[in-house]
Design a protein around this motif. Structure first.
Motif, PDB file in Angstrom:
ATOM      1  N   THR A  72     -65.863 -59.402  29.732  1.00 43.36           N
ATOM      2  CA  THR A  72     -65.210 -58.822  28.539  1.00 43.36           C
ATOM      3  C   THR A  72     -65.840 -57.411  27.818  1.00 43.36           C
ATOM      4  O   THR A  72     -65.271 -56.875  27.250  1.00 43.36           O
ATOM      5  CB  THR A  72     -64.826 -60.009  27.475  1.00 43.36           C
ATOM      6  OG1 THR A  72     -66.072 -60.466  26.982  1.00 43.36           O
ATOM      7  CG2 THR A  72     -64.090 -60.926  28.067  1.00 43.36           C
ATOM      8  N   SER A  73     -67.127 -57.389  28.015  1.00 43.09           N
ATOM      9  CA  SER A  73     -68.106 -56.514  27.429  1.00 43.09           C
ATOM     10  C   SER A  73     -67.788 -55.182  28.330  1.00 43.09           C
ATOM     11  O   SER A  73     -68.163 -54.119  27.714  1.00 43.09           O
ATOM     12  CB  SER A  73     -69.392 -56.753  27.516  1.00 43.09           C
ATOM     13  OG  SER A  73     -69.874 -57.129  28.683  1.00 43.09           O
ATOM     14  N   GLY A  74     -67.201 -55.234  29.326  1.00 45.26           N
ATOM     15  CA  GLY A  74     -67.020 -54.098  30.214  1.00 45.26           C
ATOM     16  C   GLY A  74     -68.239 -53.802  31.120  1.00 45.26           C
ATOM     17  O   GLY A  74     -67.861 -53.196  32.087  1.00 45.26           O
ATOM     18  N   THR A  75     -69.143 -54.500  31.196  1.00 44.59           N
ATOM     19  CA  THR A  75     -70.508 -54.338  31.972  1.00 44.59           C
ATOM     20  C   THR A  75     -70.879 -55.804  32.317  1.00 44.59           C
ATOM     21  O   THR A  75     -71.194 -56.398  31.646  1.00 44.59           O
ATOM     22  CB  THR A  75     -71.466 -53.638  31.106  1.00 44.59           C
ATOM     23  OG1 THR A  75     -70.939 -52.189  30.482  1.00 44.59           O
ATOM     24  CG2 THR A  75     -72.489 -53.132  31.970  1.00 44.59           C
ATOM     25  N   SER A  88     -72.211 -62.099  38.269  1.00 40.17           N
ATOM     26  CA  SER A  88     -70.916 -61.707  39.158  1.00 40.17           C
ATOM     27  C   SER A  88     -69.704 -61.954  38.549  1.00 40.17           C
ATOM     28  O   SER A  88     -69.350 -62.742  37.591  1.00 40.17           O
ATOM     29  CB  SER A  88     -71.107 -62.760  40.398  1.00 40.17           C
ATOM     30  OG  SER A  88     -72.336 -62.448  40.930  1.00 40.17           O
ATOM     31  N   ALA A  89     -68.618 -61.058  38.929  1.00 40.44           N
ATOM     32  CA  ALA A  89     -67.337 -61.261  38.571  1.00 40.44           C
ATOM     33  C   ALA A  89     -66.430 -60.644  39.585  1.00 40.44           C
ATOM     34  O   ALA A  89     -66.673 -59.794  40.189  1.00 40.44           O
ATOM     35  CB  ALA A  89     -67.151 -61.099  37.132  1.00 40.44           C
ATOM     36  N   LEU A  90     -65.142 -60.984  39.412  1.00 36.43           N
ATOM     37  CA  LEU A  90     -64.059 -60.408  40.266  1.00 36.43           C
ATOM     38  C   LEU A  90     -63.369 -59.090  39.420  1.00 36.43           C
ATOM     39  O   LEU A  90     -62.130 -59.317  38.828  1.00 36.43           O
ATOM     40  CB  LEU A  90     -62.736 -61.346  40.628  1.00 36.43           C
ATOM     41  CG  LEU A  90     -63.310 -62.620  41.674  1.00 36.43           C
ATOM     42  CD1 LEU A  90     -62.190 -63.632  41.315  1.00 36.43           C
ATOM     43  CD2 LEU A  90     -63.611 -61.990  43.005  1.00 36.43           C
ATOM     44  N   CYS A 131     -64.936 -66.090  38.111  1.00 38.64           N
ATOM     45  CA  CYS A 131     -65.915 -66.272  37.000  1.00 38.64           C
ATOM     46  C   CYS A 131     -65.431 -66.890  35.746  1.00 38.64           C
ATOM     47  O   CYS A 131     -66.091 -68.269  35.236  1.00 38.64           O
ATOM     48  CB  CYS A 131     -66.690 -65.163  36.688  1.00 38.64           C
ATOM     49  SG  CYS A 131     -67.799 -65.313  35.243  1.00 38.64           S
ATOM     50  N   GLU A 132     -64.276 -66.558  35.202  1.00 44.98           N
ATOM     51  CA  GLU A 132     -63.858 -67.045  34.156  1.00 44.98           C
ATOM     52  C   GLU A 132     -63.436 -68.678  34.276  1.00 44.98           C
ATOM     53  O   GLU A 132     -63.603 -69.605  33.470  1.00 44.98           O
ATOM     54  CB  GLU A 132     -62.400 -66.471  33.750  1.00 44.98           C
ATOM     55  CG  GLU A 132     -61.859 -66.782  32.491  1.00 44.98           C
ATOM     56  CD  GLU A 132     -60.567 -65.958  31.917  1.00 44.98           C
ATOM     57  OE1 GLU A 132     -60.241 -65.931  30.914  1.00 44.98           O
ATOM     58  OE2 GLU A 132     -60.339 -65.182  32.844  1.00 44.98           O
ATOM     59  N   GLN A 133     -63.020 -68.858  35.486  1.00 43.42           N
ATOM     60  CA  GLN A 133     -62.399 -70.359  35.752  1.00 43.42           C
ATOM     61  C   GLN A 133     -63.812 -71.467  35.984  1.00 43.42           C
ATOM     62  O   GLN A 133     -64.000 -72.536  35.468  1.00 43.42           O
ATOM     63  CB  GLN A 133     -61.628 -70.645  36.989  1.00 43.42           C
ATOM     64  CG  GLN A 133     -60.368 -70.029  36.588  1.00 43.42           C
ATOM     65  CD  GLN A 133     -59.621 -69.716  37.954  1.00 43.42           C
ATOM     66  OE1 GLN A 133     -60.023 -69.400  38.903  1.00 43.42           O
ATOM     67  NE2 GLN A 133     -57.866 -69.990  38.037  1.00 43.42           N
ATOM     68  N   ILE A 134     -64.720 -70.461  36.607  1.00 45.97           N
ATOM     69  CA  ILE A 134     -66.101 -71.413  36.618  1.00 45.97           C
ATOM     70  C   ILE A 134     -66.782 -71.315  35.258  1.00 45.97           C
ATOM     71  O   ILE A 134     -67.146 -72.540  35.203  1.00 45.97           O
ATOM     72  CB  ILE A 134     -66.990 -70.493  37.596  1.00 45.97           C
ATOM     73  CG1 ILE A 134     -66.273 -70.404  39.066  1.00 45.97           C
ATOM     74  CG2 ILE A 134     -68.516 -70.870  37.669  1.00 45.97           C
ATOM     75  CD1 ILE A 134     -67.049 -69.405  39.979  1.00 45.97           C
ATOM     76  N   LEU A 145     -68.600 -64.959  29.673  1.00 45.50           N
ATOM     77  CA  LEU A 145     -67.507 -64.461  29.785  1.00 45.50           C
ATOM     78  C   LEU A 145     -67.695 -62.731  29.299  1.00 45.50           C
ATOM     79  O   LEU A 145     -66.919 -61.704  29.816  1.00 45.50           O
ATOM     80  CB  LEU A 145     -66.478 -64.824  28.709  1.00 45.50           C
ATOM     81  CG  LEU A 145     -66.106 -66.448  29.178  1.00 45.50           C
ATOM     82  CD1 LEU A 145     -64.931 -66.899  28.262  1.00 45.50           C
ATOM     83  CD2 LEU A 145     -65.691 -66.442  30.371  1.00 45.50           C
ATOM     84  N   ARG A 146     -68.490 -62.658  28.574  1.00 47.31           N
ATOM     85  CA  ARG A 146     -68.904 -61.188  28.252  1.00 47.31           C
ATOM     86  C   ARG A 146     -69.747 -60.250  29.258  1.00 47.31           C
ATOM     87  O   ARG A 146     -69.482 -58.961  29.431  1.00 47.31           O
ATOM     88  CB  ARG A 146     -69.652 -61.006  26.833  1.00 47.31           C
ATOM     89  CG  ARG A 146     -69.244 -61.489  25.463  1.00 47.31           C
ATOM     90  CD  ARG A 146     -69.745 -61.174  24.532  1.00 47.31           C
ATOM     91  NE  ARG A 146     -71.139 -61.944  24.132  1.00 47.31           N
ATOM     92  CZ  ARG A 146     -71.193 -63.032  23.831  1.00 47.31           C
ATOM     93  NH1 ARG A 146     -70.117 -63.641  23.444  1.00 47.31           N
ATOM     94  NH2 ARG A 146     -72.376 -63.680  24.049  1.00 47.31           N
TER      95      ARG A 146
END
Length: 385
Positions: free
Chosen positions: A225-228, A234-236, A265-268, A279-280
Motif C-alpha cells: 500500500t506504500s507503493g514500494t 514479496s507481493a503480486l 501477500c494480502e491473503q497470506i 500490507l504497506r
C-alpha cells in the motif's frame, strides 16, 4: 527436429471418418512440421495422406478471440469452417467434440449469461444447429474452466443453450461456442447481465479450484500500500502470477501463486494475522517462509499423485481412500487412486498443492536471514544489513 520432438497435436479415430481413420487439424506458423502416420495397437497397412491448408475463420483460435463483447449485446457468428480444438484438455462443463469459435467478455461483478437460446426473444440470441457453450478464464495456455452447458431444455428449443456464471469486476473471460458431436452452423451469441452482485466467482488466478487454498484472489494486488516493496519482501504487483521480490532478494528466489496455493501477500497476511507493516511494504521473508511451512504441514503429499508404491503419505487420506478402494493400498496407488484422493480428502483432510518449491527447498536460503519483528509502529520499515 527429430532430436527434440515437440508435440503439437494428435488424434485417433475422428468423428465423421469411417473405418477407424483419422483427421487432425492444427495452426501452422510457417515452421517445418513433422507428421507421423501410425496405427492402432500393432496394426500396419497402406494409406493416402492428404494435406490441405485453409485460412482460419475469425475467432477460430483462443489467442485470436473476438472481443471483448459488450454487455447486453448480440453478436452473429458461425462455426462453419472452424477447425477442431484440443479435447479432452478443454472439456469444460460439457465435452468439446466439434469445432468452435472464441470470444472474450469482461466481468461486471454480477452474474453474466452467454446465450444462443432459441426462445422467441432475439435479445437472448439463437442458433440454427445444436450448440454448446463453455466459459474459461482468460489464459489461453492453461484454459482454466469456469463451466459450460449443453442444451437448456427448460428454456430453449432446438437444442440451443445458455450458461450463467458469477463474474469478478474487470476480469476477462473466454466464451467458446461449439456444437454437439461434430455439428457446425450459424448462431447469434447474446451476452447478458442480471444486475445482481455475484458471489463465489472463480478468481482466475491460474490455480485450478481443486488446488486453490485462497479463492477470491485479486491480481495485481493492492500490496504494498506504500507503493514500494521493502528489501527482500514479496507481493503480486503485476498480472503475471509471479511475486515481485525487492532486492537484495537472497539467491534470486522467486515465488509463484502456484507455490503459495493461490494466495496473494494480502491473503497470506490475513491468514497469519500479521501486522499492517506487511500490507504497506510486502510480505517479508519470514512471512513467506512460515506460509510455505504451514502449507507443507497441511499438504496431501503424494496422495494426489500416481506413484509406484502402495498407500500414500497422509495416513488419514490413505485410510479414507483405501476404505472403499482397497486396490490403492494392496496393489498400487494409480491415477484413479489419486483422483479419489482429490475428491475425498481435499479440502477436509488435507490441501492439494500444485507442484512447486517446498518449505525444505527454501529453508536453507532463508536460514541466514534473521526473523524480523513486525513493529506496532505504523511507520515501521524492516531494515536489511
Amino acid at each position: 527436429g527429430c532430436d527434440g520432438l515437440d508435440c503439437v497435436t494428435g488424434n485417433d479415430d475422428t468423428s465423421g471418418c469411417s473405418g477407424f481413420t483419422t483427421e487432425v487439424t492444427w495452426a501452422a506458423d510457417g515452421t517445418e512440421d513433422l507428421i507421423l502416420v501410425h496405427g492402432f495397437s500393432s496394426a500396419t497397412g497402406d494409406f493416402d495422406l492428404t494435406v490441405t491448408c485453409a485460412q482460419p475463420i475469425e475467432g477460430d483460435f483462443c489467442e485470436d478471440a473476438i472481443g471483448p463483447l459488450a454487455v447486453d449485446s448480440v453478436t452473429p457468428g458461425t462455426t462453419t469452417g472452424a477447425t477442431p480444438d484440443e479435447p479432452p484438455s478443454i472439456d469444460c462443463g460439457t465435452a468439446v467434440t466439434a469445432p468452435g469459435v472464441w470470444y472474450t467478455v469482461v466481468g461486471t461483478g454480477n452474474t453474466m449469461t452467454a446465450s444462443t437460446c432459441n426462445d422467441g426473444d432475439p435479445s437472448t440470441g439463437g442458433a440454427n444447429y445444436d450448440t454448446k457453450i463453455s466459459v474459461y478464464c482468460a489464459d489461453c495456455e492453461t484454459k482454466e474452466c469456469i463451466g459450460g452447458q449443453d442444451d437448456d431444455f427448460a428454456n430453449c428449443s432446438g437444442f440451443t443453450t445458455k450458461f450463467d456464471w458469477p463474474t469478478q469486476a474487470g476480469a476477462t473471460y473466454n466464451v467458446f461456442v461449439h456444437g454437439f458431436s461434430s455439428q457446425t452452423g450459424d448462431f447469434d451469441l447474446a451476452i447478458l447481465d442480471d444486475g445482481v452482485p455475484a458471489e463465489g466467482a472463480n478468481d482466475c488466478d491460474g490455480v485450478p479450484e481443486a488446488f486453490d487454498f485462497c479463492p477470491g484472489t485479486v491480481i495485481p494486488e493492492s500490496v504494498p500500500t506504500s507503493g514500494t516493496l521493502s528489501a527482500n519482501n514479496s507481493a503480486l504487483t503485476d498480472g503475471s502470477g509471479v511475486f515481485t521480490t525487492a532486492p537484495p532478494n537472497p539467491q534470486g528466489l522467486l515465488f509463484t501463486i502456484e507455490d503459495t496455493a493461490g494466495c496473494s501477500c494480502e491473503q497470506i497476511v490475513e491468514a497469519q494475522h500479521l501486522g499492517q507493516g506487511h500490507l504497506r511494504n510486502g510480505c517479508s521473508p519470514g512471512a513467506m517462509r512460515n506460509w510455505l511451512a504451514l502449507l507443507e504441514d497441511a499438504s496431501c503429499g503424494n496422495c494426489i499423485e500416481a506413484h509406484g508404491g502402495i498407500g500414500c503419505e497422509v495416513a488419514e487420506c490413505e485410510a479414507a481412500v483405501c476404505d472403499f478402494d482397497p486396490f490403492c493400498c494392496n496393489v498400487a496407488w494409480d491415477g484413479i487412486c489419486a483422483a479419489e484422493a482429490i475428491d475425498t480428502c481435499v479440502p477436509d483432510i488435507c490441501i492439494a498443492l500444485p507442484s512447486g518449491p517446498t518449505f525444505s527447498a527454501v529453508e536453507e536460503i532463508y536460514s541466514a536471514l534473521p526473523e524480523e519483528p513486525v513493529s506496532k509502529d505504523p511507520n515501521y520499515t524492516p531494515k536489511v544489513e
